[in-house]
Design a protein around this motif. Structure first.
Motif, PDB file in Angstrom:
ATOM      1  N   GLN A 173       0.830  -1.203   0.000  1.00 11.78           N
ATOM      2  CA  GLN A 173       0.000   0.000   0.000  1.00 11.78           C
ATOM      3  C   GLN A 173       0.864   1.253   0.000  1.00 11.78           C
ATOM      4  OE1 GLN A 173      -2.595   0.415   3.452  1.00 11.78           O
ATOM      5  NE2 GLN A 173      -4.253   1.078   2.131  1.00 11.78           N
ATOM      6  N   ARG A 174       1.932   1.246   0.830  1.00 17.36           N
ATOM      7  CA  ARG A 174       2.831   2.398   0.850  1.00 17.36           C
ATOM      8  C   ARG A 174       3.521   2.575  -0.497  1.00 17.36           C
ATOM      9  NH1 ARG A 174       4.047   0.617   6.219  1.00 17.36           N
ATOM     10  NH2 ARG A 174       5.834  -0.549   5.424  1.00 17.36           N
ATOM     11  N   ALA A 175       3.911   1.445  -1.126  1.00 19.67           N
ATOM     12  CA  ALA A 175       4.541   1.546  -2.440  1.00 19.67           C
ATOM     13  C   ALA A 175       3.567   2.116  -3.471  1.00 19.67           C
ATOM     14  CB  ALA A 175       5.039   0.168  -2.887  1.00 19.67           C
ATOM     15  N   ALA A 176       2.306   1.679  -3.405  1.00 17.05           N
ATOM     16  CA  ALA A 176       1.310   2.207  -4.335  1.00 17.05           C
ATOM     17  C   ALA A 176       1.072   3.696  -4.093  1.00 17.05           C
ATOM     18  CB  ALA A 176       0.002   1.420  -4.190  1.00 17.05           C
ATOM     19  N   GLU A 177       1.019   4.088  -2.789  1.00 13.35           N
ATOM     20  CA  GLU A 177       0.840   5.509  -2.486  1.00 13.35           C
ATOM     21  C   GLU A 177       2.029   6.327  -2.981  1.00 13.35           C
ATOM     22  OE1 GLU A 177       0.287   5.550   1.689  1.00 13.35           O
ATOM     23  OE2 GLU A 177      -1.806   4.845   1.616  1.00 13.35           O
ATOM     24  N   TRP A 178       3.243   5.780  -2.771  1.00 15.48           N
ATOM     25  CA  TRP A 178       4.437   6.498  -3.239  1.00 15.48           C
ATOM     26  C   TRP A 178       4.422   6.632  -4.751  1.00 15.48           C
ATOM     27  CZ3 TRP A 178       8.351   4.692  -6.451  1.00 15.48           C
ATOM     28  CH2 TRP A 178       9.457   5.525  -6.583  1.00 15.48           C
ATOM     29  N   HIS A 179       4.033   5.539  -5.439  1.00 18.68           N
ATOM     30  CA  HIS A 179       3.974   5.580  -6.896  1.00 18.68           C
ATOM     31  C   HIS A 179       2.937   6.600  -7.367  1.00 18.68           C
ATOM     32  CE1 HIS A 179       4.436   4.128 -10.985  1.00 18.68           C
ATOM     33  NE2 HIS A 179       3.132   3.923 -11.070  1.00 18.68           N
ATOM     34  N   ALA A 180       1.772   6.603  -6.698  1.00 20.09           N
ATOM     35  CA  ALA A 180       0.737   7.576  -7.071  1.00 20.09           C
ATOM     36  C   ALA A 180       1.212   9.002  -6.818  1.00 20.09           C
ATOM     37  CB  ALA A 180      -0.537   7.288  -6.282  1.00 20.09           C
ATOM     38  N   GLN A 181       1.927   9.208  -5.697  1.00 20.92           N
ATOM     39  CA  GLN A 181       2.442  10.541  -5.404  1.00 20.92           C
ATOM     40  C   GLN A 181       3.460  10.971  -6.447  1.00 20.92           C
ATOM     41  OE1 GLN A 181       4.196  10.891  -1.534  1.00 20.92           O
ATOM     42  NE2 GLN A 181       4.765  13.025  -1.805  1.00 20.92           N
ATOM     43  N   GLU A 182       4.342  10.037  -6.833  1.00 20.46           N
ATOM     44  CA  GLU A 182       5.333  10.363  -7.849  1.00 20.46           C
ATOM     45  C   GLU A 182       4.666  10.724  -9.178  1.00 20.46           C
ATOM     46  OE1 GLU A 182       8.800  10.533  -7.778  1.00 20.46           O
ATOM     47  OE2 GLU A 182       8.424  10.582  -5.621  1.00 20.46           O
ATOM     48  N   GLU A 183       3.642   9.943  -9.540  1.00 16.64           N
ATOM     49  CA  GLU A 183       2.939  10.248 -10.785  1.00 16.64           C
ATOM     50  C   GLU A 183       2.231  11.595 -10.707  1.00 16.64           C
ATOM     51  OE1 GLU A 183       0.307   7.085 -11.764  1.00 16.64           O
ATOM     52  OE2 GLU A 183       1.872   5.885 -12.734  1.00 16.64           O
ATOM     53  N   ALA A 184       1.615  11.866  -9.527  1.00 13.64           N
ATOM     54  CA  ALA A 184       0.939  13.157  -9.367  1.00 13.64           C
ATOM     55  C   ALA A 184       1.932  14.311  -9.445  1.00 13.64           C
ATOM     56  CB  ALA A 184       0.190  13.181  -8.038  1.00 13.64           C
ATOM     57  N   GLU A 185       3.090  14.145  -8.800  1.00 17.24           N
ATOM     58  CA  GLU A 185       4.093  15.212  -8.845  1.00 17.24           C
ATOM     59  C   GLU A 185       4.643  15.389 -10.258  1.00 17.24           C
ATOM     60  OE1 GLU A 185       7.003  14.179  -5.966  1.00 17.24           O
ATOM     61  OE2 GLU A 185       5.753  14.762  -4.235  1.00 17.24           O
ATOM     62  N   PHE A 186       4.842  14.261 -10.954  1.00 17.06           N
ATOM     63  CA  PHE A 186       5.319  14.356 -12.322  1.00 17.06           C
ATOM     64  C   PHE A 186       4.301  15.083 -13.209  1.00 17.06           C
ATOM     65  CE2 PHE A 186       5.309  12.529 -16.636  1.00 17.06           C
ATOM     66  CZ  PHE A 186       6.580  12.902 -17.047  1.00 17.06           C
ATOM     67  N   PHE A 187       3.016  14.722 -13.025  1.00 14.87           N
ATOM     68  CA  PHE A 187       1.968  15.388 -13.805  1.00 14.87           C
ATOM     69  C   PHE A 187       1.896  16.871 -13.450  1.00 14.87           C
ATOM     70  CE2 PHE A 187      -2.470  16.806 -14.137  1.00 14.87           C
ATOM     71  CZ  PHE A 187      -2.687  16.592 -15.491  1.00 14.87           C
ATOM     72  N   GLU A 188       2.021  17.169 -12.138  1.00 16.17           N
ATOM     73  CA  GLU A 188       1.963  18.565 -11.710  1.00 16.17           C
ATOM     74  C   GLU A 188       3.135  19.355 -12.305  1.00 16.17           C
ATOM     75  OE1 GLU A 188       0.360  21.832  -9.482  1.00 16.17           O
ATOM     76  OE2 GLU A 188      -0.446  19.874 -10.079  1.00 16.17           O
ATOM     77  N   ARG A 189       4.330  18.756 -12.264  1.00 16.30           N
ATOM     78  CA  ARG A 189       5.480  19.453 -12.846  1.00 16.30           C
ATOM     79  C   ARG A 189       5.285  19.679 -14.334  1.00 16.30           C
ATOM     80  NH1 ARG A 189       8.461  16.032  -9.270  1.00 16.30           N
ATOM     81  NH2 ARG A 189       8.702  14.495 -10.938  1.00 16.30           N
ATOM     82  N   ARG A 190       4.748  18.686 -15.010  1.00 18.02           N
ATOM     83  CA  ARG A 190       4.543  18.832 -16.447  1.00 18.02           C
ATOM     84  C   ARG A 190       3.533  19.938 -16.752  1.00 18.02           C
ATOM     85  NH1 ARG A 190       2.698  13.575 -19.611  1.00 18.02           N
ATOM     86  NH2 ARG A 190       0.814  13.997 -18.396  1.00 18.02           N
ATOM     87  N   VAL A 191       2.459  20.000 -15.959  1.00 18.15           N
ATOM     88  CA  VAL A 191       1.463  21.052 -16.154  1.00 18.15           C
ATOM     89  C   VAL A 191       2.065  22.419 -15.877  1.00 18.15           C
ATOM     90  CG1 VAL A 191      -0.700  21.997 -15.270  1.00 18.15           C
ATOM     91  CG2 VAL A 191      -0.501  19.539 -15.689  1.00 18.15           C
ATOM     92  N   ARG A 192       2.821  22.520 -14.766  1.00 21.02           N
ATOM     93  CA  ARG A 192       3.428  23.804 -14.435  1.00 21.02           C
ATOM     94  C   ARG A 192       4.417  24.241 -15.504  1.00 21.02           C
ATOM     95  NH1 ARG A 192       0.012  25.854 -10.683  1.00 21.02           N
ATOM     96  NH2 ARG A 192      -0.255  24.425  -8.952  1.00 21.02           N
ATOM     97  N   LEU A 193       5.235  23.302 -15.977  1.00 22.98           N
ATOM     98  CA  LEU A 193       6.204  23.654 -17.017  1.00 22.98           C
ATOM     99  C   LEU A 193       5.506  24.085 -18.297  1.00 22.98           C
ATOM    100  CD1 LEU A 193       8.909  20.860 -16.527  1.00 22.98           C
ATOM    101  CD2 LEU A 193       9.153  23.303 -16.067  1.00 22.98           C
ATOM    102  N   GLY A 194       4.378  23.402 -18.605  1.00 25.04           N
ATOM    103  CA  GLY A 194       3.623  23.795 -19.791  1.00 25.04           C
ATOM    104  C   GLY A 194       3.057  25.199 -19.651  1.00 25.04           C
ATOM    105  N   GLN A 195       2.536  25.515 -18.450  1.00 27.31           N
ATOM    106  CA  GLN A 195       2.007  26.853 -18.224  1.00 27.31           C
ATOM    107  C   GLN A 195       3.103  27.909 -18.300  1.00 27.31           C
ATOM    108  OE1 GLN A 195       0.232  26.236 -14.413  1.00 27.31           O
ATOM    109  NE2 GLN A 195      -1.757  25.587 -15.253  1.00 27.31           N
ATOM    110  N   MET A 196       4.242  27.612 -17.681  1.00 23.23           N
ATOM    111  CA  MET A 196       5.343  28.570 -17.716  1.00 23.23           C
ATOM    112  C   MET A 196       5.894  28.743 -19.130  1.00 23.23           C
ATOM    113  SD  MET A 196       5.843  29.983 -14.826  1.00 23.23           S
ATOM    114  CE  MET A 196       4.044  30.050 -14.876  1.00 23.23           C
ATOM    115  N   ASN A 197       5.913  27.645 -19.875  1.00 20.49           N
ATOM    116  CA  ASN A 197       6.413  27.730 -21.247  1.00 20.49           C
ATOM    117  C   ASN A 197       5.535  28.656 -22.093  1.00 20.49           C
ATOM    118  OD1 ASN A 197       8.174  26.831 -23.468  1.00 20.49           O
ATOM    119  ND2 ASN A 197       6.310  25.840 -24.228  1.00 20.49           N
ATOM    120  N   ARG A 198       4.195  28.506 -21.924  1.00 21.76           N
ATOM    121  CA  ARG A 198       3.303  29.380 -22.672  1.00 21.76           C
ATOM    122  C   ARG A 198       3.424  30.832 -22.217  1.00 21.76           C
ATOM    123  NH1 ARG A 198      -0.121  25.011 -21.674  1.00 21.76           N
ATOM    124  NH2 ARG A 198      -1.148  26.165 -19.967  1.00 21.76           N
ATOM    125  N   LEU A 199       3.740  31.028 -20.938  1.00 23.96           N
ATOM    126  CA  LEU A 199       3.783  32.381 -20.394  1.00 23.96           C
ATOM    127  C   LEU A 199       5.072  33.113 -20.763  1.00 23.96           C
ATOM    128  CD1 LEU A 199       2.311  34.428 -18.554  1.00 23.96           C
ATOM    129  CD2 LEU A 199       3.535  33.423 -16.611  1.00 23.96           C
TER     130      LEU A 199
END
Length: 354
Positions: A173-199
């Protein structure tokens, strides 16, 4: 909920326990008086039924384990004192096997010390009654310790396996939570970078094409873009497209905008979050203050966001450092609100201002 394997085991234990009672009934004619054996059968049957009854926990209650130990002791005394150890009593010594069965049930219900105590009492009682250690195998005394020993070892193995399974489950369960957190952070970074790139992409292209020679207006715009990038890090859920647009426009008007998200609105649903950010965008866009600070409140408060507007003191308004900035706007956006309140939320300006 009782599963089929448990029902099967309980059924087998009940049948095996009833077998000893049948042997006792079959041999009631052996002792001079049948009533002590009948009492022992009643006590044994009640103890067995209680021990096999469904319960919320597999671990036997302490009082029940002590009761089983007492029933075993009393049953041995009631039955063996009616028999002559010098003759062949046949199945009249049924209590010896019954005690072994009851103690096996006790050890399976995770009360091993009471079970081994019952076995010790049985062996000692039979020795005192027969006064011949060589008669123990013939009387069936050896079977009880063997069954209790096997049940004890099996129970310990099952408990350890269950504990290991729970540990593995928690680790998974902890591994799944860590994996989900990593994916969420990766997605968040990608969204932020996309927003900053457009800006910032247009400004970066301008810097490249001008070989770094920027006008004062371009340099000021770079500072605004830097502040917008800082908002993405510190503002988090205070931001949406409208807030980003109004914050940039306010900075271009000369307003210093600070957005601080301390996690106080992470639990808001989509509609409430949209209501709060709409108020933030509206107030930043309409503010006449020199500095606007938007900050989330604590998550257990009724207020979601606090908006403060500060205006620099004008000439002749005082030289006291406390008068250098005057309160121009103070607003608390509620965590929950209705559409009417969202359209015109409660606000207040400095005391005495109209």
């Amino acid at each position: 909920m009782i599963t089929m394997p448990r029902i099967l085991l309980v059924g087998l234990a009940a049948i095996f326990s009833a077998y000893h009672v049948v042997l006792g009934l079959y041999s009631l004619a052996v002792p001079p008086s049948p009533w002590p054996s009948v009492v022992a059968m009643a006590l044994y049957g009640a103890a067995t039924a209680l021990s096999l009854a469904p319960s919320a926990s597999i671990r036997m209650p302490l009082a029940m384990a002590a009761g089983n130990l007492g029933v075993s002791t009393v049953g041995l005394i009631l039955v063996l004192t009616q028999l002559d150890p010098r003759v062949d009593n046949g199945y009249a010594t049924w209590i010896i096997g019954a005690v072994g069965t009851l103690m096996t049930i006790t050890v399976v219900r995770q009360r091993p010390w009471f079970a081994w105590g019952g076995i010790a009492i049985m062996i000692l009682t039979v020795l005192l009654w027969s006064r011949d250690i060589l008669e123990l195998p013939a009387l069936g005394v050896i079977g009880g310790p063997i069954w209790v020993g096997v049940a004890h070892a099996t129970t310990v193995a099952i408990v350890r396996a269950s504990r290991d399974a729970r540990l593995f489950e928690r680790a998974e369960q902890r591994a799944a939570e860590w994996h989900a957190q990593e994916e969420a952070e990766f997605f968040e970074r990608r969204v932020r970078l996309g927003q900053m790139n457009r800006l910032v992409e247009p400004m970066l292209r301008r810097i490249v094409t001008s070989n770094g020679r920027l006008s004062d207006e371009d340099r000021q715009e770079c500072l605004h873009l830097e502040a917008a990038m800082r908002d993405e890090i510190r503002g988090r859920r205070l931001l949406d497209d409208a807030v980003r647009r109004e914050a940039l426009a306010a900075r271009r008007r000369g307003v210093e905008v600070t957005l601080l998200d301390d996690g106080g609105i992470d639990d808001l649903d989509r509609l409430e979050h949209a209501r709060v950010t709409a108020v933030i965008a509206k107030e930043i866009g309409e503010s006449t203050a020199d500095r606007v600070v938007v900050r989330t409140a604590h998550h257990d408060e009724e207020v979601a966001v606090t908006i403060v507007g500060l205006r620099a003191a004008g000439p002749g308004e005082g030289t006291d450092p406390a008068d250098e900035a005057q309160l121009d706007l103070w607003m608390e956006v509620p965590r929950l609100g209705d559409p009417a309140a969202a359209a015109d939320p409660p606000r207040s300006k400095e005391p005495g201002a109209e």
